[in-house]
Design a protein around this motif. Structure first.
Motif, short mmCIF file in Angstrom:
data_model
loop_
_atom_site.label_atom_id
_atom_site.label_comp_id
_atom_site.label_asym_id
_atom_site.label_seq_id
_atom_site.Cartn_x
_atom_site.Cartn_y
_atom_site.Cartn_z
N ILE A 62 0.87 -1.17 0.00
CA ILE A 62 0.00 0.00 0.00
C ILE A 62 0.90 1.22 0.00
O ILE A 62 1.80 1.34 0.84
N THR A 63 0.68 2.11 -0.96
CA THR A 63 1.42 3.37 -1.02
C THR A 63 0.47 4.50 -0.65
O THR A 63 -0.64 4.59 -1.20
N PHE A 64 0.91 5.34 0.29
CA PHE A 64 0.13 6.49 0.73
C PHE A 64 0.68 7.75 0.08
O PHE A 64 1.86 8.06 0.24
N GLN A 65 -0.17 8.44 -0.66
CA GLN A 65 0.20 9.71 -1.29
C GLN A 65 -0.48 10.83 -0.52
O GLN A 65 -1.51 10.60 0.09
N PRO A 66 0.03 12.00 -0.45
CA PRO A 66 1.10 12.54 -1.27
C PRO A 66 2.51 12.30 -0.71
O PRO A 66 3.48 12.66 -1.35
N ASN A 67 2.64 11.68 0.47
CA ASN A 67 3.98 11.54 1.06
C ASN A 67 4.75 10.34 0.54
O ASN A 67 5.89 10.14 0.93
N ASN A 68 4.16 9.53 -0.33
CA ASN A 68 4.82 8.41 -0.98
C ASN A 68 5.47 7.43 -0.01
O ASN A 68 6.59 6.98 -0.21
N VAL A 69 4.73 7.08 1.04
CA VAL A 69 5.18 6.04 1.98
C VAL A 69 4.58 4.72 1.51
O VAL A 69 3.36 4.61 1.34
#
Length: 112
Positions: free
Chosen positions: A10-17
């Motif tokens: 799982i990628t969380f945007q906008p911080n690109n974690v």
């Protein structure tokens, strides 16, 4: 809804974690549905607002799925009711406390 059988990301945007989710370790905690995006985020140090504690009583954990929407559990009428209050709601909006991916594909989540 089937539980994930294999690892996925799982990628969380906008911080690109990006978090690798191991189905053997789910659920992580008790915030939202077991294996929910909120559960995964909080267990991995990604802060998502969740005023009601994941109890589907607010819309503060609203996210938009940019990838993997179709792999998530079906949306409930209670979740739809709460999403009506979400700022920036889109067609692929979900409450992260209620959205549980099945792991068939990687997921990209935008936090509004």
């Amino acid at each position: 809804m089937d539980s994930p059988k294999k690892k996925y990301k799982i990628t969380f945007q906008p911080n690109n974690v990006t978090i690798e989710v191991d189905p053997a370790k789910l659920p992580y905690g008790e915030t939202g549905l077991p294996g929910s995006i909120l559960d995964i985020a909080l267990a991995n140090g990604v802060e998502l607002e969740h005023v009601c504690g994941g109890n589907i009583a607010c819309s503060t954990c609203h996210v938009i799925l940019r990838q993997g929407f179709e792999t998530c559990n079906e949306i409930s009428s209670d979740e739809l009711d709460q999403l009506d209050n979400a700022s920036g709601k889109e067609d692929k909006s979900r409450l992260s406390c209620q959205c549980v991916p099945n792991g068939d594909t990687d997921v990209i989540v935008q936090v509004p």
